[in-house]
Design a protein around this motif. Structure first.
Motif, PDB file in Angstrom:
ATOM      1  N   SER A   1      12.722  35.956  75.624  1.00 47.25           N
ATOM      2  CA  SER A   1      11.521  36.324  74.858  1.00 47.25           C
ATOM      3  C   SER A   1      10.362  36.633  75.787  1.00 47.25           C
ATOM      4  O   SER A   1       9.579  37.555  75.548  1.00 47.25           O
ATOM      5  N   SER A   5       8.553  40.319  76.087  1.00 40.84           N
ATOM      6  CA  SER A   5       7.143  40.477  75.730  1.00 40.84           C
ATOM      7  C   SER A   5       6.249  40.697  76.943  1.00 40.84           C
ATOM      8  O   SER A   5       5.041  40.903  76.794  1.00 40.84           O
ATOM      9  N   GLY A 147       7.315  33.466  70.997  1.00 42.99           N
ATOM     10  CA  GLY A 147       7.784  34.739  70.485  1.00 42.99           C
ATOM     11  C   GLY A 147       9.237  34.786  70.077  1.00 42.99           C
ATOM     12  O   GLY A 147       9.783  35.865  69.829  1.00 42.99           O
TER      13      GLY A 147
END
Length: 267
Positions: A1, A5, A147
């Motif tokens: 994640s 991101s 996230g």
């Protein structure tokens, strides 16, 4: 994640804080329980030594007395003789019971029943449930903040809570969330999670602050666990000392009673 991101450094920092918090909580609980456990172990060793080594040496003197021994002394001698003759049987049965229990505990059915039993034990069950809920909230909050998608986060949390009852509840929740349900509804239906955590999750979902609510709930439960463990150990210590003193005092009294009677007869 974090890689997806572009915020890997932030995610790793959150992960480090999460692991440090879990380790801190585990260390505090373990440290608080060390003294009662050591005290209990020492008490058992002392009692076993008294009953198998000290008392038998006094029996020969008691047998030479031409009078009926007091009831406490007779009971003490009976217990000492029983342990002296069967201690190896008791030890073997205890070891076998532990081995069988551990094998049963590793089975799916055994783990489920044992975890359910632990959650319902007076006093300890409440602390164990709070620890599991705190781990659930802290892990889920950290994953969502980093996230991770909600379904994937729930799947990870299921493997972290270390409680088969909660694992089953989370598994059911995953199925319902995939069908469009909220997180709070299936968790509430399971009856495993406390109402306050359900309310905080529901509020977080409605207000869009689920991550923050989970982290706050985790902090509150972790603090509650520390307070509960500290209070429990503060009660356990004097209770165990008093019980140990009462048992040792009873043994000493059972040994002294025949001597006092003999001294009275001599006078």
């Amino acid at each position: 994640s974090g890689e997806a991101s572009g915020a890997l450094d932030v995610v790793l920092l959150r992960l480090a804080e999460f692991l440090e918090g879990q380790h801190r909580l585990r260390s505090k609980v373990g440290a608080a329980l060390i003294y009662p456990v050591v005290l209990f172990a020492v008490s058992v060793i002392v009692l076993f030594y008294l009953l198998t080594s000290v008392v038998p040496k006094m029996v020969s003197m008691f047998e030479s007395m031409e009078q009926v021994l007091p009831l406490p002394t007779r009971i003490l001698i009976g217990v000492s003789d029983f342990l002296g003759m069967t201690w190896w049987i008791i030890a073997s049965v205890a070891i076998a019971a532990v081995v069988l229990f551990l094998r049963w505990r590793r089975t799916e059915r055994g783990a489920m029943r044992f975890d359910r039993f632990r959650m319902n034990v007076p006093v300890y069950g409440a602390i164990y449930r709070k620890i599991s809920v705190a781990r659930f909230a802290r892990t889920l909050g950290t994953l969502l903040t980093s996230g991770v998608p909600i379904i994937e986060a729930l799947k990870i949390v299921k493997t972290v809570v270390q409680n088969k009852v909660m694992e089953a509840s989370i598994e059911d929740s995953i199925s319902e969330v995939m069908e469009g349900s909220s997180i709070a509804a299936p968790l509430k239906k399971s009856g495993v999670f406390p109402p306050i955590i359900i309310h905080m999750i529901s509020t977080g979902e409605k207000s869009g602050t689920l991550e923050e609510m989970l982290v706050k709930a985790a902090g509150a439960y972790e603090e509650d666990v520390e307070t509960s463990v500290a209070g429990l150990t503060s009660i356990l210590e004097p209770v165990m000392i008093v019980l140990m003193g009462a048992v040792v005092g009873s043994i000493v009294l059972a040994i002294l009673l025949p001597m006092l009677e003999m001294s009275t007869i001599v006078r």
